[in-house]
Design a protein around this motif. Structure first.
Motif, PDB file in Angstrom:
ATOM      1  N   GLU A  45      51.297  55.162   1.831  1.00  0.00           N
ATOM      2  CA  GLU A  45      51.197  55.774   0.607  1.00  0.00           C
ATOM      3  C   GLU A  45      52.378  55.425  -0.582  1.00  0.00           C
ATOM      4  O   GLU A  45      52.106  55.016  -1.624  1.00  0.00           O
ATOM      5  CB  GLU A  45      51.395  57.310   0.796  1.00  0.00           C
ATOM      6  N   TRP A  46      53.591  54.973  -0.160  1.00  0.00           N
ATOM      7  CA  TRP A  46      54.631  54.937  -1.359  1.00  0.00           C
ATOM      8  C   TRP A  46      54.741  53.352  -1.133  1.00  0.00           C
ATOM      9  O   TRP A  46      54.743  52.775   0.125  1.00  0.00           O
ATOM     10  CB  TRP A  46      56.040  55.644  -0.716  1.00  0.00           C
ATOM     11  N   PRO A  47      55.266  52.980  -2.328  1.00  0.00           N
ATOM     12  CA  PRO A  47      55.444  51.479  -2.319  1.00  0.00           C
ATOM     13  C   PRO A  47      56.811  51.076  -1.325  1.00  0.00           C
ATOM     14  O   PRO A  47      57.571  52.043  -1.103  1.00  0.00           O
ATOM     15  CB  PRO A  47      56.151  51.104  -3.774  1.00  0.00           C
ATOM     16  N   ALA A  48      57.209  49.827  -0.817  1.00  0.00           N
ATOM     17  CA  ALA A  48      57.931  49.470   0.000  1.00  0.00           C
ATOM     18  C   ALA A  48      59.431  50.043  -0.608  1.00  0.00           C
ATOM     19  O   ALA A  48      60.380  50.302   0.416  1.00  0.00           O
ATOM     20  CB  ALA A  48      58.021  48.051   0.370  1.00  0.00           C
ATOM     21  N   GLY A  49      59.651  49.816  -1.713  1.00  0.00           N
ATOM     22  CA  GLY A  49      60.996  50.047  -2.331  1.00  0.00           C
ATOM     23  C   GLY A  49      61.248  51.567  -2.165  1.00  0.00           C
ATOM     24  O   GLY A  49      62.516  51.844  -2.163  1.00  0.00           O
ATOM     25  N   GLN A  50      60.215  52.378  -2.154  1.00  0.00           N
ATOM     26  CA  GLN A  50      60.407  53.837  -2.324  1.00  0.00           C
ATOM     27  C   GLN A  50      60.644  54.322  -0.729  1.00  0.00           C
ATOM     28  O   GLN A  50      61.675  55.177  -0.332  1.00  0.00           O
ATOM     29  CB  GLN A  50      59.077  54.558  -3.032  1.00  0.00           C
ATOM     30  N   VAL A  51      59.874  53.592  -0.034  1.00  0.00           N
ATOM     31  CA  VAL A  51      60.115  53.849   1.438  1.00  0.00           C
ATOM     32  C   VAL A  51      61.646  53.397   1.922  1.00  0.00           C
ATOM     33  O   VAL A  51      62.275  54.237   2.791  1.00  0.00           O
ATOM     34  CB  VAL A  51      59.164  53.119   2.382  1.00  0.00           C
ATOM     35  N   ALA A  52      62.067  52.270   1.386  1.00  0.00           N
ATOM     36  CA  ALA A  52      63.451  52.034   1.566  1.00  0.00           C
ATOM     37  C   ALA A  52      64.540  52.894   1.168  1.00  0.00           C
ATOM     38  O   ALA A  52      65.518  53.257   1.895  1.00  0.00           O
ATOM     39  CB  ALA A  52      63.787  50.556   1.196  1.00  0.00           C
ATOM     40  N   VAL A  53      64.436  53.182  -0.172  1.00  0.00           N
ATOM     41  CA  VAL A  53      65.363  54.295  -0.754  1.00  0.00           C
ATOM     42  C   VAL A  53      65.321  55.438   0.116  1.00  0.00           C
ATOM     43  O   VAL A  53      66.435  56.181   0.325  1.00  0.00           O
ATOM     44  CB  VAL A  53      65.329  54.160  -2.173  1.00  0.00           C
ATOM     45  N   VAL A  54      64.214  56.001   0.465  1.00  0.00           N
ATOM     46  CA  VAL A  54      64.166  57.476   1.209  1.00  0.00           C
ATOM     47  C   VAL A  54      64.871  57.106   2.512  1.00  0.00           C
ATOM     48  O   VAL A  54      65.557  57.861   3.071  1.00  0.00           O
ATOM     49  CB  VAL A  54      62.789  57.755   1.306  1.00  0.00           C
ATOM     50  N   GLU A  71      71.782  48.653   3.377  1.00  0.00           N
ATOM     51  CA  GLU A  71      72.259  49.508   2.302  1.00  0.00           C
ATOM     52  C   GLU A  71      72.589  48.603   0.955  1.00  0.00           C
ATOM     53  O   GLU A  71      72.168  49.308  -0.022  1.00  0.00           O
ATOM     54  CB  GLU A  71      73.786  49.869   2.826  1.00  0.00           C
ATOM     55  N   SER A  72      73.162  47.392   1.154  1.00  0.00           N
ATOM     56  CA  SER A  72      73.489  46.737   0.151  1.00  0.00           C
ATOM     57  C   SER A  72      72.212  46.414  -0.840  1.00  0.00           C
ATOM     58  O   SER A  72      72.345  46.246  -2.228  1.00  0.00           O
ATOM     59  CB  SER A  72      74.386  45.559   0.125  1.00  0.00           C
ATOM     60  N   THR A  73      71.300  46.011  -0.327  1.00  0.00           N
ATOM     61  CA  THR A  73      70.041  45.690  -0.941  1.00  0.00           C
ATOM     62  C   THR A  73      69.285  46.994  -1.735  1.00  0.00           C
ATOM     63  O   THR A  73      68.883  46.709  -2.841  1.00  0.00           O
ATOM     64  CB  THR A  73      68.947  44.986  -0.165  1.00  0.00           C
ATOM     65  N   VAL A  74      69.168  48.104  -1.046  1.00  0.00           N
ATOM     66  CA  VAL A  74      68.744  49.378  -1.674  1.00  0.00           C
ATOM     67  C   VAL A  74      69.540  49.637  -2.823  1.00  0.00           C
ATOM     68  O   VAL A  74      69.146  50.022  -3.905  1.00  0.00           O
ATOM     69  CB  VAL A  74      68.723  50.532  -0.445  1.00  0.00           C
ATOM     70  N   LEU A  75      70.809  49.772  -2.600  1.00  0.00           N
ATOM     71  CA  LEU A  75      71.930  50.291  -3.589  1.00  0.00           C
ATOM     72  C   LEU A  75      71.787  49.295  -5.046  1.00  0.00           C
ATOM     73  O   LEU A  75      71.956  49.758  -5.996  1.00  0.00           O
ATOM     74  CB  LEU A  75      73.272  50.497  -3.056  1.00  0.00           C
ATOM     75  N   SER A  76      71.877  48.000  -4.687  1.00  0.00           N
ATOM     76  CA  SER A  76      71.903  47.088  -5.736  1.00  0.00           C
ATOM     77  C   SER A  76      70.640  47.012  -6.714  1.00  0.00           C
ATOM     78  O   SER A  76      70.782  46.996  -7.647  1.00  0.00           O
ATOM     79  CB  SER A  76      72.251  45.571  -5.330  1.00  0.00           C
ATOM     80  N   ARG A  77      69.530  47.177  -6.106  1.00  0.00           N
ATOM     81  CA  ARG A  77      68.143  47.411  -6.919  1.00  0.00           C
ATOM     82  C   ARG A  77      68.258  48.926  -7.555  1.00  0.00           C
ATOM     83  O   ARG A  77      67.931  49.118  -8.654  1.00  0.00           O
ATOM     84  CB  ARG A  77      66.860  47.366  -5.853  1.00  0.00           C
ATOM     85  N   PHE A  78      68.683  50.129  -6.721  1.00  0.00           N
ATOM     86  CA  PHE A  78      68.528  51.140  -7.295  1.00  0.00           C
ATOM     87  C   PHE A  78      69.599  51.389  -8.471  1.00  0.00           C
ATOM     88  O   PHE A  78      69.532  52.374  -9.313  1.00  0.00           O
ATOM     89  CB  PHE A  78      68.889  52.236  -6.238  1.00  0.00           C
ATOM     90  N   ALA A  79      70.672  50.815  -8.572  1.00  0.00           N
ATOM     91  CA  ALA A  79      71.656  50.908  -9.593  1.00  0.00           C
ATOM     92  C   ALA A  79      71.221  50.755 -10.962  1.00  0.00           C
ATOM     93  O   ALA A  79      71.578  51.485 -11.888  1.00  0.00           O
ATOM     94  CB  ALA A  79      72.844  49.894  -9.400  1.00  0.00           C
ATOM     95  N   ALA A  80      70.032  49.653 -11.312  1.00  0.00           N
ATOM     96  CA  ALA A  80      69.633  49.836 -12.383  1.00  0.00           C
ATOM     97  C   ALA A  80      68.750  51.022 -12.730  1.00  0.00           C
ATOM     98  O   ALA A  80      68.547  51.414 -13.704  1.00  0.00           O
ATOM     99  CB  ALA A  80      68.832  48.501 -12.586  1.00  0.00           C
ATOM    100  N   ASP A  81      67.988  51.561 -11.826  1.00  0.00           N
ATOM    101  CA  ASP A  81      67.066  52.724 -12.099  1.00  0.00           C
ATOM    102  C   ASP A  81      68.262  53.982 -12.353  1.00  0.00           C
ATOM    103  O   ASP A  81      67.911  54.751 -13.401  1.00  0.00           O
ATOM    104  CB  ASP A  81      66.531  53.204 -10.789  1.00  0.00           C
ATOM    105  N   LEU A  82      69.089  53.954 -12.029  1.00  0.00           N
ATOM    106  CA  LEU A  82      70.385  55.248 -12.145  1.00  0.00           C
ATOM    107  C   LEU A  82      71.120  54.682 -13.691  1.00  0.00           C
ATOM    108  O   LEU A  82      71.369  55.884 -14.303  1.00  0.00           O
ATOM    109  CB  LEU A  82      71.176  55.245 -11.176  1.00  0.00           C
ATOM    110  N   PHE A  83      71.497  53.553 -13.830  1.00  0.00           N
ATOM    111  CA  PHE A  83      72.260  53.228 -14.946  1.00  0.00           C
ATOM    112  C   PHE A  83      71.869  52.162 -15.773  1.00  0.00           C
ATOM    113  O   PHE A  83      72.442  51.886 -16.947  1.00  0.00           O
ATOM    114  CB  PHE A  83      73.693  52.772 -14.310  1.00  0.00           C
TER     115      PHE A  83
END
Length: 117
Positions: A45-54, A71-83
């Protein structure tokens, strides 16, 4: 001279505290759902990126491995969503300290909510 219109990308997005709060609530809701029901209903149901972050939030290394994430791939992509793009890039250069701190507070909220049940 060409008649083609110049491409404009618009103003860079700068997420606010309210944006980060909304992301936090969304992730907490998804993490609670996975804890309650397991991954079966959500993996497709969720995109792969959402599955990875959860999965990262839940410290589910098995799912992260299946997705070829870390951890590093998830965090590096999510950093832009946050900041935002620029802030995320700066956080990547610092070693993702701010992104890790943000996830730490989300994990604490998730742990606190679990104890309250």
């Amino acid at each position: 001279m060409s008649d083609a219109k110049r491409i404009t990308w618009g103003k860079p997005r700068h997420p606010t505290d309210a944006d980060r709060d909304a992301l936090r609530e969304d992730l907490l809701t998804k993490a609670r759902a996975v804890r309650a029901d397991g991954w079966a209903n959500y993996r497709t149901e969720w995109p792969a990126g959402q599955v990875a972050v959860v999965a990262y939030l839940l410290d589910d290394t098995e799912v992260l491995t299946e997705l070829e994430e870390s951890e590093s791939t998830v965090l590096s992509r999510f950093a832009a969503d946050l900041f935002g793009f620029t802030g995320g890039r700066k956080d990547n250069e610092k070693g993702l300290v701010d992104t890790q701190a943000w996830f730490s507070t989300v994990r604490k909220s998730l742990a606190t909510q679990r104890r309250d049940l």
